[in-house]
Design an enzyme around this catalytic site. Structure first.
Site, short mmCIF file in Angstrom:
data_model
loop_
_atom_site.label_atom_id
_atom_site.label_comp_id
_atom_site.label_asym_id
_atom_site.label_seq_id
_atom_site.Cartn_x
_atom_site.Cartn_y
_atom_site.Cartn_z
N SER A 219 -16.89 18.41 -70.00
CA SER A 219 -17.69 19.38 -69.27
C SER A 219 -18.02 20.55 -70.19
O SER A 219 -17.13 21.12 -70.82
CB SER A 219 -16.91 19.88 -68.04
OG SER A 219 -17.65 20.84 -67.33
N LYS B 140 -10.50 15.77 -57.10
CA LYS B 140 -9.54 16.65 -57.77
C LYS B 140 -8.33 16.75 -56.86
O LYS B 140 -8.44 17.24 -55.73
CB LYS B 140 -10.14 18.04 -57.99
CG LYS B 140 -11.28 18.09 -59.00
CD LYS B 140 -11.89 19.48 -59.06
CE LYS B 140 -13.04 19.51 -60.07
NZ LYS B 140 -13.87 20.73 -59.91
N ASP C 160 -23.86 19.94 -63.16
CA ASP C 160 -22.97 20.51 -62.14
C ASP C 160 -23.47 21.90 -61.78
O ASP C 160 -23.49 22.80 -62.62
CB ASP C 160 -21.54 20.57 -62.68
CG ASP C 160 -20.55 21.07 -61.65
OD1 ASP C 160 -20.93 21.27 -60.48
OD2 ASP C 160 -19.36 21.25 -62.01
N ASP D 222 -18.15 17.81 -54.58
CA ASP D 222 -16.91 18.31 -55.17
C ASP D 222 -16.28 19.29 -54.19
O ASP D 222 -15.45 18.92 -53.36
CB ASP D 222 -17.23 18.97 -56.52
CG ASP D 222 -16.03 19.61 -57.20
OD1 ASP D 222 -14.91 19.51 -56.67
OD2 ASP D 222 -16.20 20.22 -58.28
N GLY E 279 -11.69 18.09 -63.17
CA GLY E 279 -10.67 18.91 -63.80
C GLY E 279 -10.87 20.38 -63.52
O GLY E 279 -11.97 20.82 -63.16
N LYS F 233 -23.04 22.56 -67.04
CA LYS F 233 -23.15 23.48 -65.92
C LYS F 233 -24.58 24.03 -65.86
O LYS F 233 -25.18 24.34 -66.89
CB LYS F 233 -22.15 24.63 -66.08
CG LYS F 233 -20.70 24.20 -66.13
CD LYS F 233 -20.22 23.71 -64.77
CE LYS F 233 -18.73 23.42 -64.79
NZ LYS F 233 -18.20 23.05 -63.45
N GLU G 250 -24.03 17.40 -59.38
CA GLU G 250 -22.81 17.70 -58.64
C GLU G 250 -22.92 19.01 -57.86
O GLU G 250 -23.32 20.03 -58.41
CB GLU G 250 -21.64 17.78 -59.63
CG GLU G 250 -20.29 17.97 -58.98
CD GLU G 250 -19.16 18.03 -60.00
OE1 GLU G 250 -18.01 18.19 -59.59
OE2 GLU G 250 -19.45 17.93 -61.22
N LYS H 130 -21.13 16.43 -69.10
CA LYS H 130 -21.56 17.19 -67.93
C LYS H 130 -21.89 18.60 -68.37
O LYS H 130 -21.12 19.21 -69.11
CB LYS H 130 -20.46 17.22 -66.87
CG LYS H 130 -20.81 18.05 -65.64
CD LYS H 130 -19.74 17.95 -64.56
CE LYS H 130 -18.60 18.90 -64.79
NZ LYS H 130 -17.63 18.89 -63.65
#
Length: 369
Positions: A135, A262, A188, A238, A290, A163, A213, A161
């Site tokens: 990420s 998670k 995400d 998520d 994570g 952000k 996400e 991934k």
């Protein structure tokens, strides 16, 4: 098994690189490490809540308060038959899943060690290695983001991934795809958008993404179903999935095609397994997310990700991705094929470096029967 002793530590570890999301920028990881002793055995767990109520309403402070004042008294000096007992034992305390997870993980570690079995095996894991993704937080510039991605691709990670947030989305995805046309890529949003932004996600459909996400509200399922019906890219939920029931509602409403599991978010490994099994029944792939965990929480995540329906690379990266020196030995390392080896020793299968743990302990409390 009777719980003889419970130890809480607030641990602070500097990150090797700042990690920025739509919530803000992190330079240090603060977590509550839980140690539970019973009959000469020791189990470790982690409550990776962080410093502020951004990803979740839980923080290091709320975890410490709820654990010490409500959860620990319910567990200490209690005879338990297995980790599954904790969901019933903790049920009167509403929410606070991250606080519950630290204690529950330590009990799983205890029972696996008592049985002389790896935690992954006790959970039902079937893999000797798990696929590892990475990420990447928001960077000062697109060029710096591309450089960061290139370093991870060269390192061998199987998925990247990134952000995103309003203004840092379509053009960024376009730049990444131009540089890495075949890279398994997902975005995400951490709840930074609304249904007014449907056009943004329609434009993102052009970039052959694995998924996007949590684009909408952190507690929403209904609007996500409406968005999913209007775009081709699979939506992954998520923050919205905090119990197995939320997962069932999301599946029934069509709110997602993928779920990020998670353990910390859903209250522990037992709840995570229930969500895994539900998604497997309905044909939805899952992956392990994570929260910048130390090696203790990472060991639990690696064991969880060895279950069969974790069919996509997760955010379980090597220890060096976040920490110059982790609090476990050996640290988790990335294999040349982009995987991480599942420990095969009893319990979480790694040794906690007590000296290093002590050096980075900011607060400490012991509860004894």
């Amino acid at each position: 098994m009777r719980i003889d002793r419970i130890e809480l530590r607030e641990v602070r570890l500097p990150l090797v690189h700042p990690f920025e999301t739509s919530f803000g920028r992190e330079t240090e990881q603060r977590v509550v490490i839980v140690r539970i002793d019973s009959g000469g055995l020791t189990g470790y767990g982690e409550s990776a809540a962080g410093i502020g109520p951004w990803y979740s309403y839980e923080t290091v402070e709320t975890c410490w308060h709820v654990q010490s004042d409500f959860l620990v008294p319910r567990l200490l000096d209690r005879e338990i038959e297995g980790p599954g007992d904790l969901s019933t034992l903790f049920a009167p305390v509403r929410g606070h899943n991250m606080a519950k997870t630290g204690l529950e993980q330590a009990v799983w570690d205890l029972f696996a060690k008592d049985a002389g079995r790896p935690l992954a095996e006790l959970l039902g894991g079937q893999r000797e290695r798990i696929e590892s993704g990475v990420s990447v937080g928001i960077q000062p510039s697109v060029e710096q983001l591309i450089d960061r991605i290139a370093s991870f691709v060269e390192r061998g990670y199987r998925r990247v991934k990134i952000k995103i947030k309003p203004g840092w989305d379509v053009e960024v995805a376009d730049a990444i795809r131009s540089r890495f046309p075949d890279l398994p890529l997902m975005l995400d949003a951490n709840s930074a958008y609304s249904l007014d932004d449907v056009s943004v996600f329609r434009r993102l459909d052009a970039f052959d993404l694995m998924m996007v996400e949590q684009p909408l509200g952190h507690d929403d399922i209904v609007d996500h179903a409406e968005l999913q019906a209007q775009i081709d890219t699979p939506i992954c939920l998520d923050e919205s999935i905090v119990t197995p029931e939320h997962a069932r509602w999301a599946i029934e409403l069509g709110g997602c095609r993928v779920i990020n599991i998670k353990a910390a978010r859903v209250g522990g490994l037992a709840a995570a397994i229930r969500i895994h099994d539900l998604c497997r029944k309905h044909g939805l792939p899952v992956w392990c997310g994570g929260l910048l965990e130390t090696g203790i929480g990472r060991a639990h995540n690696v064991a969880l990700a060895s279950l069969p329906n974790f069919r996509l690379p997760g955010d379980v990266s090597e220890s060096a991705r976040y920490y110059a020196k982790d609090i476990i030995d050996p640290p988790f390392e990335l294999n040349p094929d982009g995987t991480i080896t599942v420990p095969d020793g009893p319990g979480i299968g790694v040794t906690v470096d007590e000296e290093w743990l002590n050096e980075h302990t900011a607060r400490f409390e012991v509860f004894e029967a």
